[in-house]
Design a protein around this motif. Structure first.
Motif, PDB file in Angstrom:
ATOM      1  N   GLY A   7       2.437  16.161 -37.957  1.00 39.57           N
ATOM      2  CA  GLY A   7       1.260  16.931 -38.325  1.00 39.57           C
ATOM      3  C   GLY A   7       0.000  16.080 -38.284  1.00 39.57           C
ATOM      4  O   GLY A   7       0.056  14.855 -38.102  1.00 39.57           O
ATOM      5  N   ARG A  36       5.672  28.377 -41.730  1.00 42.88           N
ATOM      6  CA  ARG A  36       4.408  27.764 -42.120  1.00 42.88           C
ATOM      7  C   ARG A  36       3.806  28.538 -43.285  1.00 42.88           C
ATOM      8  O   ARG A  36       4.052  29.720 -43.456  1.00 42.88           O
ATOM      9  CB  ARG A  36       3.437  27.721 -40.944  1.00 42.88           C
ATOM     10  N   PRO A  39      -3.029  28.127 -46.787  1.00 45.96           N
ATOM     11  CA  PRO A  39      -3.562  28.188 -48.155  1.00 45.96           C
ATOM     12  C   PRO A  39      -3.756  29.622 -48.623  1.00 45.96           C
ATOM     13  O   PRO A  39      -4.361  30.439 -47.923  1.00 45.96           O
ATOM     14  CB  PRO A  39      -4.902  27.460 -48.033  1.00 45.96           C
ATOM     15  N   THR A  88      -3.755  26.595 -39.051  1.00 48.29           N
ATOM     16  CA  THR A  88      -3.781  25.619 -40.142  1.00 48.29           C
ATOM     17  C   THR A  88      -2.820  26.025 -41.238  1.00 48.29           C
ATOM     18  O   THR A  88      -2.889  27.142 -41.766  1.00 48.29           O
ATOM     19  CB  THR A  88      -5.203  25.490 -40.705  1.00 48.29           C
ATOM     20  N   ALA A  89      -1.903  25.125 -41.584  1.00 45.47           N
ATOM     21  CA  ALA A  89      -0.866  25.429 -42.572  1.00 45.47           C
ATOM     22  C   ALA A  89      -0.009  24.192 -42.792  1.00 45.47           C
ATOM     23  O   ALA A  89      -0.103  23.217 -42.033  1.00 45.47           O
ATOM     24  CB  ALA A  89       0.016  26.574 -42.092  1.00 45.47           C
ATOM     25  N   ILE A  90       0.830  24.275 -43.798  1.00 48.41           N
ATOM     26  CA  ILE A  90       1.919  23.317 -43.929  1.00 48.41           C
ATOM     27  C   ILE A  90       3.098  23.897 -43.155  1.00 48.41           C
ATOM     28  O   ILE A  90       3.473  25.053 -43.365  1.00 48.41           O
ATOM     29  CB  ILE A  90       2.311  23.081 -45.396  1.00 48.41           C
ATOM     30  N   TYR A  91       3.652  23.102 -42.269  1.00 49.79           N
ATOM     31  CA  TYR A  91       4.765  23.539 -41.434  1.00 49.79           C
ATOM     32  C   TYR A  91       6.064  22.954 -41.973  1.00 49.79           C
ATOM     33  O   TYR A  91       6.158  21.743 -42.204  1.00 49.79           O
ATOM     34  CB  TYR A  91       4.539  23.109 -39.992  1.00 49.79           C
ATOM     35  N   TYR A  92       7.035  23.828 -42.144  1.00 52.20           N
ATOM     36  CA  TYR A  92       8.340  23.447 -42.677  1.00 52.20           C
ATOM     37  C   TYR A  92       9.419  23.715 -41.637  1.00 52.20           C
ATOM     38  O   TYR A  92       9.392  24.752 -40.962  1.00 52.20           O
ATOM     39  CB  TYR A  92       8.688  24.262 -43.913  1.00 52.20           C
ATOM     40  N   GLY A 113       7.829  19.528 -45.448  1.00 56.01           N
ATOM     41  CA  GLY A 113       6.646  20.041 -44.784  1.00 56.01           C
ATOM     42  C   GLY A 113       5.730  18.965 -44.241  1.00 56.01           C
ATOM     43  O   GLY A 113       5.739  17.822 -44.690  1.00 56.01           O
ATOM     44  N   THR A 114       4.944  19.359 -43.246  1.00 62.50           N
ATOM     45  CA  THR A 114       3.930  18.484 -42.677  1.00 62.50           C
ATOM     46  C   THR A 114       2.664  19.308 -42.465  1.00 62.50           C
ATOM     47  O   THR A 114       2.727  20.448 -42.015  1.00 62.50           O
ATOM     48  CB  THR A 114       4.414  17.845 -41.358  1.00 62.50           C
ATOM     49  N   GLN A 115       1.531  18.731 -42.815  1.00 60.47           N
ATOM     50  CA  GLN A 115       0.263  19.459 -42.775  1.00 60.47           C
ATOM     51  C   GLN A 115      -0.314  19.465 -41.366  1.00 60.47           C
ATOM     52  O   GLN A 115      -0.424  18.410 -40.722  1.00 60.47           O
ATOM     53  CB  GLN A 115      -0.744  18.826 -43.728  1.00 60.47           C
ATOM     54  N   THR A 117      -3.820  20.771 -39.542  1.00 59.27           N
ATOM     55  CA  THR A 117      -5.165  21.279 -39.763  1.00 59.27           C
ATOM     56  C   THR A 117      -5.870  21.375 -38.413  1.00 59.27           C
ATOM     57  O   THR A 117      -5.944  20.389 -37.680  1.00 59.27           O
ATOM     58  CB  THR A 117      -5.962  20.375 -40.707  1.00 59.27           C
TER      59      THR A 117
END
Length: 120
Positions: A7, A36, A39, A88-92, A113-115, A117
């Protein structure tokens, strides 16, 4: 254990490749999925790859994202192209045995997870 990496911050239109590496588990016999969470939103399905390498994508990423696996490295990848700010999100990453699914509650194993942006 699943560990995501790759990420970061990227400009709109750019690309990133996420990795999901497993230890203590043979991913080649698992369905592996990416979800994902943006926010303020619920976590959503992005893509999965079946044990026979057949992929499936959410409509929002179809044609831009590619999921693949390297069984020798026990790793699944998510190549993300033509990124948009709404990506844009945290991806799991998550995995399960048995039938494929887009439902997160059916996945047994999860990474932290990995961010990602995407700047406009």
């Amino acid at each position: 254990q699943l560990v995501e990496s790759g990420g970061g911050l990227v400009q709109a239109g750019g690309s990133l490749r996420l990795s999901c590496a497993a230890s203590g588990r043979d991913l080649s016999v698992h369905v592996v999925a990416w979800f994902r969470q943006a926010p303020g939103k619920e976590r959503e399905f992005v893509s999965f790859i079946r044990w026979n390498d057949n992929p499936y994508y959410a409509e929002s990423v179809k044609g831009r994202f590619i999921i693949s696996r390297d069984n020798a490295k026990n790793t699944v990848y998510l190549q993300m192209n033509s990124l948009k700010p709404e990506d844009t999100a945290i991806y799991y990453c998550a995995s399960k045995l048995g039938a494929y699914s887009i439902l997160e509650h059916q996945y047994e194993y999860w990474g932290h997870g990995t961010q990602v942006t995407v700047a406009s």
